[in-house]
Write an enzyme that holds these catalytic residues in place. Structure first.
Site, PDB file in Angstrom:
ATOM      1  CB  CYS A  87      13.530  11.913 -11.018  1.00 23.50           C
ATOM      2  SG  CYS A  87      13.095  13.100 -10.079  1.00 23.50           S
ATOM      3  CB  CYS A 101      11.371   8.753  -4.935  1.00 24.27           C
ATOM      4  SG  CYS A 101      10.483   7.365  -5.334  1.00 24.27           S
ATOM      5  NE  ARG A 139     -12.170  23.046  -8.286  1.00 19.99           N
ATOM      6  CZ  ARG A 139     -13.027  24.041  -8.650  1.00 19.99           C
ATOM      7  NH1 ARG A 139     -13.490  24.697  -7.647  1.00 19.99           N
ATOM      8  NH2 ARG A 139     -13.000  24.682  -9.728  1.00 19.99           N
ATOM      9  CB  CYS A 189     -15.586  21.799  -3.269  1.00 21.91           C
ATOM     10  SG  CYS A 189     -15.417  22.073  -5.181  1.00 21.91           S
TER      11      CYS A 189
END
Lengths: 157, 272
Positions: free
Chosen positions: B87, B125, B229, B233
């Site tokens: 990177c 990338c 998450r 939920c």
């Protein structure tokens, strides 16, 4: 088991043997949110109703409501109003209606409909996150609704 | 860091988050953006957690999520794939090159003609520029890298675009936010808009803001992604969930992020 369908208009129908008289979710008759006729014809058991209300796997009503007559049940929520005195505020038929499908009494309420089988948006197979297979059973059975109503009627102030 | 109110009140804590004793974070605004109909004020999820959890997030030495950030900092400099690049070969210093990136995620990728999350940029990338394998959405290296890249924007206000080419995605996410899913027929808004501050069983409901993601969840002992998450939920409404990385969750990610525009990036935050 054969279930006799109780038609809404026949609210004066006489109650026959308990086991045979269960009202299916689809045939429940609401009158301004209330249900006059017992869903089973058999009396509710308040002790079992208390269990249904506090058990996470059943009604789990305490997730949203505080009930001060259940001091042993931890973490009672406050999304809904405390249920203390519910037996004074409401008639039996009104409570049966609220517990079966609260949306008939409180338009758009967050409270789930416990005696209903749909239609739902993306119904799941319980808490697995997977799609439901076939028609779902209501969240509570007819007898469990009657048990909860019997318990709520004991909540007097 | 100040404490007030040790009792379990229904309100968000009256507390100020100062990161590492120097960066003051915006965890509360008195005015939500105009395009959010259902909120007047905005609160970070940090304000709904217990005092010990809040303290843990305030200092990098105590924040368990920083271990993931450190792991990713090493990967940042590690050459991988057929092109012999890391990177850092292209982006050099992460603190400089990635500063502010998190505030705008997800964003519309002109070249690809669709909404892109940080995970998607990272994988682009890896596969197109490094000749490396893509990382799974919720794999450790992915979550750690999103934590690293997000962490260098801490203290900066969330600022995702809601109009222009983002608009249709935002509309889709908004519609999802108000859809009552599953057998319990609960929408995000039922819990996080109508009832934040209230308790649902043991859980103190927040506004479900995403400015802290990825969050370190003490309950899971791991960093978790936004889509993870969302999945949890929706599952809790007894519904069929969507998949991590699905178009639906990308749209929802944008809409929920826009509800938090103005709150400081906190990632990696600590939650229970």
């Amino acid at each position: 088991m054969t279930r006799r369908i109780v038609l809404g208009l026949l609210s004066s129908m006489t109650i026959v043997s308990a086991a045979a008289a269960e009202t299916t979710p689809a045939s429940v008759a609401f009158e301004e949110g209330a249900i006059t006729q017992s869903l089973t014809g058999a009396p509710g058991d308040p002790a079992e109703g208390a269990n249904v209300m506090s058990n996470r796997g059943l009604g789990n009503c305490v997730a949203c409501h505080a009930v001060s007559t259940m001091p042993d049940v931890p973490f009672q929520g406050n999304v809904g109003p405390p249920l203390d005195g519910a037996g004074d505020r409401w008639e039996e038929a009104e409570l049966r209606g609220i517990v079966s499908d609260a949306k008939m009494t409180f338009d758009g309420t967050i409270m789930p409909s416990f005696y209903k089988t749909g239609p739902y948006v993306r119904p799941g197979n319980a808490f697995t996150g997977k799609a439901a297979e076939g028609e779902l059973a209501p969240l509570l059975t007819a007898q469990q609704i009657e048990d909860v109503v019997a318990y709520l009627l004991t909540l007097k102030e | 860091l100040t404490f007030s109110g040790l009792s379990a009140t229904a309100d968000p804590a009256d507390d100020t988050l100062v990161l590492n004793g120097e960066t003051e974070m915006v965890t509360h605004t008195e005015k939500a953006p105009d395009y959010i109909d259902g909120l007047t004020e905005q609160y970070s999820g940090w304000l709904f957690r217990e005092a010990d959890t809040r303290v843990m997030q305030a200092d990098d030495f105590d924040n368990p999520g920083m271990l993931g950030v450190e792991a990713a900092a090493e990967v940042w400099n590690t050459v991988e794939g057929s092109e012999g690049k890391s990177c850092a070969s292209c982006h050099e210093d992460v603190e400089t090159s990635m500063k502010g990136v998190r505030t705008q995620m997800p964003k519309y990728n002109e070249a690809k003609g669709t909404m892109y999350t940080m995970e998607m940029y990272i994988n682009e990338c890896r596969t197109e520029r490094m000749g490396a394998e893509e990382w799974g959405w919720t794999s450790d290296p992915m979550i750690n890298m999103t934590a690293l890249i997000s962490s260098v924007s801490r203290g900066m206000p969330m600022n995702v675009a809601v109009d222009g080419p983002a608009k249709p995605f935002w509309e889709q996410g908004k519609e999802m936010y108000y859809t009552r899913y599953g057998q319990l027929e609960l929408a995000c808004a039922n819990c996080h808009e109508d009832n934040y501050g209230n308790y649902i069983r043991a859980d103190h409901l927040s506004q479900g803001q995403t400015n802290g993601f990825p969050v370190y969840r003490l309950k899971q002992g791991a960093l978790i992604s936004q889509h993870n998450r969302f999945k949890g939920c929706i599952r809790d409404t007894r519904a069929e969930t969507f998949k991590e990385g699905s178009p639906e969750f990308i749209a929802l990610e944008l809409y929920v992020a826009s509800r938090g525009n103005g709150l400081s990036v906190e990632s990696p935050s600590v939650r229970n």
